[in-house]
Design an enzyme around this catalytic site. Structure first.
Site, mmCIF file in Angstrom:
data_model
loop_
_atom_site.group_PDB
_atom_site.id
_atom_site.type_symbol
_atom_site.label_atom_id
_atom_site.label_comp_id
_atom_site.label_asym_id
_atom_site.label_seq_id
_atom_site.Cartn_x
_atom_site.Cartn_y
_atom_site.Cartn_z
ATOM 1 N N CYS A 113 17.292 -52.061 29.729
ATOM 2 C CA CYS A 113 17.821 -51.506 30.992
ATOM 3 C C CYS A 113 17.016 -51.931 32.218
ATOM 4 O O CYS A 113 17.465 -51.736 33.350
ATOM 5 C CB CYS A 113 17.906 -49.987 30.908
ATOM 6 S SG CYS A 113 18.881 -49.411 29.513
ATOM 7 N N HIS A 246 17.820 -47.224 37.955
ATOM 8 C CA HIS A 246 18.659 -47.431 36.772
ATOM 9 C C HIS A 246 19.546 -46.204 36.573
ATOM 10 O O HIS A 246 19.094 -45.069 36.684
ATOM 11 C CB HIS A 246 17.755 -47.650 35.554
ATOM 12 C CG HIS A 246 18.501 -47.667 34.260
ATOM 13 N ND1 HIS A 246 19.672 -48.376 34.096
ATOM 14 C CD2 HIS A 246 18.263 -47.033 33.080
ATOM 15 C CE1 HIS A 246 20.116 -48.189 32.864
ATOM 16 N NE2 HIS A 246 19.285 -47.377 32.237
ATOM 17 N N ASN A 276 25.812 -45.343 31.495
ATOM 18 C CA ASN A 276 24.646 -46.234 31.479
ATOM 19 C C ASN A 276 25.097 -47.621 30.994
ATOM 20 O O ASN A 276 25.442 -47.777 29.826
ATOM 21 C CB ASN A 276 23.589 -45.627 30.545
ATOM 22 C CG ASN A 276 22.332 -46.471 30.453
ATOM 23 O OD1 ASN A 276 22.287 -47.614 30.910
ATOM 24 N ND2 ASN A 276 21.299 -45.901 29.852
HETATM 25 O O1 UT7 Z 1 18.398 -46.419 29.608
HETATM 26 C C1 UT7 Z 1 17.705 -45.373 29.020
HETATM 27 C C2 UT7 Z 1 18.638 -44.771 28.014
HETATM 28 N N1 UT7 Z 1 18.431 -43.438 27.627
HETATM 29 C C3 UT7 Z 1 18.340 -42.374 28.429
HETATM 30 O O2 UT7 Z 1 18.301 -42.437 29.619
HETATM 31 C C4 UT7 Z 1 18.318 -41.056 27.753
HETATM 32 C C5 UT7 Z 1 17.368 -40.087 28.382
HETATM 33 N N2 UT7 Z 1 17.583 -38.775 27.835
HETATM 34 C C6 UT7 Z 1 18.629 -37.992 28.193
HETATM 35 O O3 UT7 Z 1 19.388 -38.396 29.055
HETATM 36 C C7 UT7 Z 1 18.773 -36.650 27.548
HETATM 37 O O4 UT7 Z 1 17.644 -36.382 26.740
HETATM 38 C C8 UT7 Z 1 20.059 -36.542 26.697
HETATM 39 C C9 UT7 Z 1 21.273 -36.541 27.619
HETATM 40 C C10 UT7 Z 1 20.155 -37.711 25.716
HETATM 41 C C11 UT7 Z 1 20.085 -35.255 25.900
HETATM 42 O O5 UT7 Z 1 19.905 -34.150 26.752
HETATM 43 P P1 UT7 Z 1 18.872 -32.999 26.355
HETATM 44 O O6 UT7 Z 1 18.966 -31.987 27.412
HETATM 45 O O7 UT7 Z 1 17.538 -33.668 26.156
HETATM 46 O O8 UT7 Z 1 19.504 -32.440 25.026
HETATM 47 P P2 UT7 Z 1 18.874 -32.345 23.563
HETATM 48 O O9 UT7 Z 1 18.612 -33.705 22.999
HETATM 49 O O10 UT7 Z 1 17.751 -31.373 23.626
HETATM 50 O O11 UT7 Z 1 20.058 -31.723 22.749
HETATM 51 C C12 UT7 Z 1 20.491 -30.395 22.991
HETATM 52 C C13 UT7 Z 1 21.618 -30.043 22.054
HETATM 53 C C14 UT7 Z 1 21.349 -30.361 20.578
HETATM 54 O O12 UT7 Z 1 21.890 -29.277 19.831
HETATM 55 P P3 UT7 Z 1 20.922 -28.117 19.230
HETATM 56 O O13 UT7 Z 1 19.970 -28.847 18.335
HETATM 57 O O14 UT7 Z 1 20.257 -27.507 20.439
HETATM 58 O O15 UT7 Z 1 21.879 -27.220 18.546
HETATM 59 C C15 UT7 Z 1 22.185 -31.581 20.305
HETATM 60 O O16 UT7 Z 1 22.620 -31.675 18.981
HETATM 61 O O17 UT7 Z 1 22.786 -30.806 22.409
HETATM 62 C C16 UT7 Z 1 23.361 -31.381 21.218
HETATM 63 N N3 UT7 Z 1 24.066 -32.595 21.568
HETATM 64 C C17 UT7 Z 1 25.339 -32.628 21.985
HETATM 65 N N4 UT7 Z 1 26.243 -31.635 22.145
HETATM 66 C C18 UT7 Z 1 27.473 -31.990 22.597
HETATM 67 C C19 UT7 Z 1 23.567 -33.863 21.593
HETATM 68 N N5 UT7 Z 1 24.535 -34.708 22.021
HETATM 69 C C20 UT7 Z 1 25.635 -33.963 22.258
HETATM 70 C C21 UT7 Z 1 26.933 -34.269 22.714
HETATM 71 N N6 UT7 Z 1 27.809 -33.249 22.872
HETATM 72 N N7 UT7 Z 1 27.318 -35.516 23.047
#
Ligand code: UT7
Length: 319
Positions: A113, A246, A276
């Protein structure tokens, strides 16, 4: 003194638009979750027949038209992508042939990225050294091909597209400074670990990510590298007209803008419409803001990228 200056910008998005509601019909997710965690509303997904170089061609043709230059002027192509058309030749060489030109240097840059920021910084050095006069710098990705569509934690985050600039030698300043960094010890927090051997993919060919690890690291280093680049140019954040980070997650962009002390009205955001698009995200956002009239000649633009590697970097330029 020779400077490198943006003579034109262009971009391309595939026709197929996929909304969060469309994804919620095929996996356990919701528009509310995706929007609240990322700011993403929709993304464009390439047709099975479209490659990165096909999309790059459209973005480059638009950039050349904006610059009012024929492709024959181009003597350097730097192509940032993590989803190249094939293992080799480089997507840059394939793009060169599609543009109907030959003879100039052409190569790919792999910095995920941060790829476009890396490519722009490299092109600037080639032009300022006097080696080249007119470069096409392009970021293009078909990330949809390296997503596991059964993994809701990664597949909802990405989209496909391309963005390009024509960078020309000029007596007036354009690129004012740039800083690039990498830390390979963090390779595992964002990767596609598969490799090709004996005619097969060995390991996973899908994006794997520690979302929260990436989030925290991205906010810290985007702020740091933006400050480092401003310091290199002896300028402050109040001198910057537009910040284009980004486009991964609107929360990362908001947190970075807050740390940097730049108001959100001066941050270009396209992640809501494009998701993204990895190496394409920064040039796509740049082209959008140029074409909708926000970015004007003479303004100072700060570009910043962060991605797998880990890699990060920033470019400060006068448009
Ligand atoms: O170019 C760089 C590329 N990557 C990035 O920029 C990613 C950077 N990170 C992020 O943007 C965030 O960490 C995410 C958007 C990926 C995730 O957000 P978060 O607030 O860190 O959520 P989390 O990983 O703590 O997940 C929270 C919950 C989990 O459920 P439990 O364990 O709390 O029951 C996940 O299973 O959200 C769940 N979850 C979803 N729910 C609905 C994960 N993906 C999804 C989804 N829909 N698509």
């Amino acid at each position: 003194m020779i400077w490198s200056r943006i003579a034109g910008t262009g971009s391309y998005l595939p026709e197929r638009l996929v909304t969060n509601a469309d994804l919620a019909r095929t996996m356990d997710t919701s528009d509310a979750w995706i929007q609240s965690r990322t700011g993403i509303k929709e993304r464009h997904i390439a047709d099975a027949s479209q490659s990165s170089s096909d999309m790059a061609l459209r973005a480059c043709q638009a950039a050349l038209l904006a610059a009012n230059l024929p492709a024959s002027e181009v003597d350097l192509i730097i192509f940032a992508t993590s989803t190249p058309d094939q293992i080799f030749p480089s997507s840059a060489c394939l793009l060169q042939a599609k543009l109907g030109i030959k003879g100039g240097a052409a190569f790919d840059v792999q910095a995920v990225c941060s790829g476009f920021v890396y490519a722009l910084s490299i092109a600037d050095k080639f032009i300022r050294s006097g080696q080249n006069r007119c470069a096409l710098v392009v970021g293009a990705e078909v990330f949809s091909r390296i997503l596991d569509w059964n993994d809701r934690s990664t597949s909802v985050l990405f989209g496909d597209g391309a963005g390009a600039v024509v960078l020309r030698a000029d007596s007036k300043p354009g690129i004012l400074g740039s800083v690039l960094h990498a830390d390979g010890s963090l390779a595992k927090i964002l990767s596609v670990p598969g490799a090709v051997s004996g005619g097969k993919v060995i390991g996973s060919a899908f994006v794997q990510m520690d979302g929260q690890g990436v989030f925290k690291f991205a906010v810290r280093v985007l702020d740091e590298v933006a400050r480092e680049t401003l310091a290199q140019c002896r300028l402050g954040i109040t001198d910057v007209d537009w910040f284009i980070p980004h486009q991964a997650n609107v929360r990362i962009m908001d947190a970075t803008a807050k740390r940097l002390g730049i108001p959100s009205e001066r941050v270009v955001v396209t992640v809501d419409r494009h998701a993204n698009t990895s190496a394409a995200s920064v040039p796509l956002a740049l082209d959008c803001a140029v074409r909708d009239g926000r970015i004007k000649r003479g303004q100072k633009i700060l570009l910043a990228g962060v991605g797998g590697g880990f890699t990060w970097g920033a470019v400060l330029l006068e448009y």
